[in-house]
Design a protein around this motif. Structure first.
Motif, PDB file in Angstrom:
ATOM      1  N   SER A  31      44.764  27.595  17.221  1.00 32.00           N
ATOM      2  CA  SER A  31      44.376  26.277  17.722  1.00 32.00           C
ATOM      3  C   SER A  31      44.370  26.204  19.236  1.00 32.00           C
ATOM      4  CB  SER A  31      45.311  25.211  17.160  1.00 32.00           C
ATOM      5  OG  SER A  31      46.630  25.413  17.635  1.00 32.00           O
ATOM      6  N   ILE A  32      45.105  27.065  19.922  1.00 33.42           N
ATOM      7  CA  ILE A  32      45.086  27.055  21.378  1.00 33.42           C
ATOM      8  C   ILE A  32      44.731  28.445  21.875  1.00 33.42           C
ATOM      9  CG2 ILE A  32      46.563  25.079  21.835  1.00 33.42           C
ATOM     10  CD1 ILE A  32      48.960  26.786  21.865  1.00 33.42           C
ATOM     11  N   SER A  33      43.622  28.521  22.519  1.00 33.44           N
ATOM     12  CA  SER A  33      43.048  29.806  22.896  1.00 33.44           C
ATOM     13  C   SER A  33      43.159  30.045  24.392  1.00 33.44           C
ATOM     14  CB  SER A  33      41.572  29.843  22.476  1.00 33.44           C
ATOM     15  OG  SER A  33      40.916  30.948  23.045  1.00 33.44           O
ATOM     16  N   ASP A  34      43.343  31.307  24.762  1.00 37.38           N
ATOM     17  CA  ASP A  34      43.348  31.690  26.166  1.00 37.38           C
ATOM     18  C   ASP A  34      41.938  31.664  26.748  1.00 37.38           C
ATOM     19  OD1 ASP A  34      46.053  32.099  26.094  1.00 37.38           O
ATOM     20  OD2 ASP A  34      45.892  34.225  25.631  1.00 37.38           O
ATOM     21  N   ASP A  35      40.932  31.755  25.881  1.00 38.09           N
ATOM     22  CA  ASP A  35      39.554  31.856  26.345  1.00 38.09           C
ATOM     23  C   ASP A  35      38.874  30.506  26.509  1.00 38.09           C
ATOM     24  OD1 ASP A  35      39.815  34.626  26.232  1.00 38.09           O
ATOM     25  OD2 ASP A  35      39.242  34.674  24.108  1.00 38.09           O
ATOM     26  N   TYR A  36      39.606  29.432  26.185  1.00 38.47           N
ATOM     27  CA  TYR A  36      39.002  28.109  26.254  1.00 38.47           C
ATOM     28  C   TYR A  36      38.715  27.738  27.708  1.00 38.47           C
ATOM     29  CZ  TYR A  36      38.284  23.128  25.266  1.00 38.47           C
ATOM     30  OH  TYR A  36      37.761  21.869  25.146  1.00 38.47           O
ATOM     31  N   GLY A  37      37.461  27.424  28.011  1.00 39.50           N
ATOM     32  CA  GLY A  37      37.090  27.078  29.381  1.00 39.50           C
ATOM     33  C   GLY A  37      37.402  25.633  29.689  1.00 39.50           C
ATOM     34  N   ALA A  38      38.569  25.385  30.270  1.00 43.56           N
ATOM     35  CA  ALA A  38      39.011  24.013  30.500  1.00 43.56           C
ATOM     36  C   ALA A  38      38.861  23.588  31.947  1.00 43.56           C
ATOM     37  CB  ALA A  38      40.477  23.880  30.078  1.00 43.56           C
ATOM     38  N   ASP A  39      38.373  24.470  32.798  1.00 46.27           N
ATOM     39  CA  ASP A  39      38.334  24.150  34.230  1.00 46.27           C
ATOM     40  C   ASP A  39      37.562  22.865  34.519  1.00 46.27           C
ATOM     41  OD1 ASP A  39      39.735  26.462  34.517  1.00 46.27           O
ATOM     42  OD2 ASP A  39      38.036  27.669  35.184  1.00 46.27           O
ATOM     43  N   TRP A  40      36.475  22.654  33.806  1.00 45.49           N
ATOM     44  CA  TRP A  40      35.642  21.485  34.080  1.00 45.49           C
ATOM     45  C   TRP A  40      36.293  20.187  33.634  1.00 45.49           C
ATOM     46  CZ3 TRP A  40      33.761  18.538  29.962  1.00 45.49           C
ATOM     47  CH2 TRP A  40      33.932  19.110  28.693  1.00 45.49           C
ATOM     48  N   LEU A  41      37.338  20.300  32.793  1.00 44.92           N
ATOM     49  CA  LEU A  41      38.030  19.100  32.325  1.00 44.92           C
ATOM     50  C   LEU A  41      39.164  18.685  33.257  1.00 44.92           C
ATOM     51  CD1 LEU A  41      38.296  19.948  28.515  1.00 44.92           C
ATOM     52  CD2 LEU A  41      36.866  18.185  29.550  1.00 44.92           C
ATOM     53  N   ILE A  42      39.587  19.598  34.138  1.00 52.72           N
ATOM     54  CA  ILE A  42      40.750  19.341  34.977  1.00 52.72           C
ATOM     55  C   ILE A  42      40.300  18.877  36.351  1.00 52.72           C
ATOM     56  CG2 ILE A  42      42.808  20.386  36.010  1.00 52.72           C
ATOM     57  CD1 ILE A  42      42.901  22.303  33.676  1.00 52.72           C
ATOM     58  N   ASP A  43      40.809  17.724  36.773  1.00 51.24           N
ATOM     59  CA  ASP A  43      40.465  17.181  38.082  1.00 51.24           C
ATOM     60  C   ASP A  43      41.197  17.952  39.179  1.00 51.24           C
ATOM     61  OD1 ASP A  43      38.896  15.216  36.956  1.00 51.24           O
ATOM     62  OD2 ASP A  43      40.571  13.816  36.748  1.00 51.24           O
ATOM     63  N   THR A  44      40.468  18.310  40.209  1.00 54.92           N
ATOM     64  CA  THR A  44      41.079  18.989  41.347  1.00 54.92           C
ATOM     65  C   THR A  44      41.128  18.017  42.513  1.00 54.92           C
ATOM     66  OG1 THR A  44      40.154  21.089  40.600  1.00 54.92           O
ATOM     67  CG2 THR A  44      40.950  20.995  42.863  1.00 54.92           C
ATOM     68  N   ASP A  45      42.330  17.472  42.732  1.00 53.32           N
ATOM     69  CA  ASP A  45      42.507  16.588  43.876  1.00 53.32           C
ATOM     70  C   ASP A  45      43.653  17.159  44.700  1.00 53.32           C
ATOM     71  OD1 ASP A  45      44.504  16.039  42.087  1.00 53.32           O
ATOM     72  OD2 ASP A  45      43.672  14.113  41.480  1.00 53.32           O
TER      73      ASP A  45
ATOM     74  N   LEU B  93      55.418  26.435  23.365  1.00 57.08           N
ATOM     75  CA  LEU B  93      54.781  25.193  23.785  1.00 57.08           C
ATOM     76  C   LEU B  93      54.313  24.374  22.584  1.00 57.08           C
ATOM     77  CD1 LEU B  93      53.601  23.366  26.017  1.00 57.08           C
ATOM     78  CD2 LEU B  93      51.524  24.740  25.908  1.00 57.08           C
ATOM     79  N   GLY B  94      53.657  25.029  21.627  1.00 61.61           N
ATOM     80  CA  GLY B  94      53.183  24.320  20.446  1.00 61.61           C
ATOM     81  C   GLY B  94      54.312  23.700  19.646  1.00 61.61           C
ATOM     82  N   GLU B  95      55.385  24.465  19.450  1.00 61.01           N
ATOM     83  CA  GLU B  95      56.525  23.955  18.693  1.00 61.01           C
ATOM     84  C   GLU B  95      57.186  22.793  19.437  1.00 61.01           C
ATOM     85  OE1 GLU B  95      59.041  27.296  18.099  1.00 61.01           O
ATOM     86  OE2 GLU B  95      57.776  28.195  16.541  1.00 61.01           O
ATOM     87  N   PHE B  96      57.281  22.915  20.752  1.00 60.16           N
ATOM     88  CA  PHE B  96      57.896  21.865  21.570  1.00 60.16           C
ATOM     89  C   PHE B  96      57.113  20.567  21.465  1.00 60.16           C
ATOM     90  CE2 PHE B  96      57.979  19.777  25.811  1.00 60.16           C
ATOM     91  CZ  PHE B  96      59.300  19.371  25.816  1.00 60.16           C
TER      92      PHE B  96
END
Length: 205
Positions: free
Chosen positions: A75-89, A132-135
């Motif tokens: 369910s949580i992948s290292d290859d997931y491209g999340a950069d565009w979802l994260i705001d850079t301020d 992380l998932g268990e937490f």
């Protein structure tokens, strides 16, 4: 011929009788020996109570735990491209679609009290992902809203690269229970810590 059969039957009956007497004598001797061994032991009175059989412990759900771990890995992948979802301020932040920017500002200012934290120092990537998932699952079950995840700044890693910092953010973006997260302020750990806002029990954030 008949006389011979009668004689054989009589002999067989006598032999059976002798064997029965011998067994009875052996039983009597065994009882005498037992009484001599136990001596003055007094048998307990019959109270009529029946002691229930001990309840067998519930079997441990090893298969379910294994399945949950496998689901977590998928369910949580290292290859997931999340950069565009994260705001850079001034600090990296994320908020789920539909939530206002004020959520990030409130989280950064400490609007929600941190109720639990997970320290990933010393974890390998796979260990960190599973921890992380268990937490997060445990926090959601306990209806916690704001948690702190310490992934470190990567100063002790090879080439001093913050590997877990990037991966933790990619993993968090993929978790349905995560509404938003923001890098902690400098006095709260800075770039080595992320504050996470979790979905509440059927209530808006």
């Amino acid at each position: 011929m008949l006389q011979r059969e009668l004689q054989e039957q009589r002999l067989a009956a006598e032999a059976a009788e002798r064997e029965a007497r011998q067994r009875a004598e052996e039983a009597r001797r065994a009882a005498v020996e037992f009484r001599a061994l136990v001596g003055g032991v007094v048998p307990l009175k019959d109270t009529g109570r029946i002691d229930p059989s001990p309840v067998a412990p519930a079997p441990l759900p090893y298969k379910r735990w294994e399945d949950e771990s496998e689901v977590l890995r998928e369910s949580i992948s290292d290859d997931y491209g999340a950069d565009w979802l994260i705001d850079t301020d001034d600090t990296l932040s994320y908020r789920r679609t539909g939530l206002g920017q004020d959520i990030v500002r409130k989280l950064r200012r400490g609007q929600w009290t941190v109720q639990a934290q997970l320290d990933l120092h010393g974890h390998r990537v796979e260990e960190a992902r599973e921890a992380l998932g268990e937490f997060l699952r445990a926090c959601v079950r306990q209806e916690m809203r704001c948690v702190r995840i310490i992934h470190g700044k990567g100063l002790g890693s090879k080439n001093r690269t913050p590997i877990l910092k990037e991966k933790v953010r990619r993993w968090l973006v993929q978790k349905e229970e995560v509404l938003a997260f923001v890098e902690a302020r400098a006095n709260d750990g800075g770039s080595g810590v992320v504050l996470v806002l979790l979905r509440g029990p059927d209530r808006p954030a």
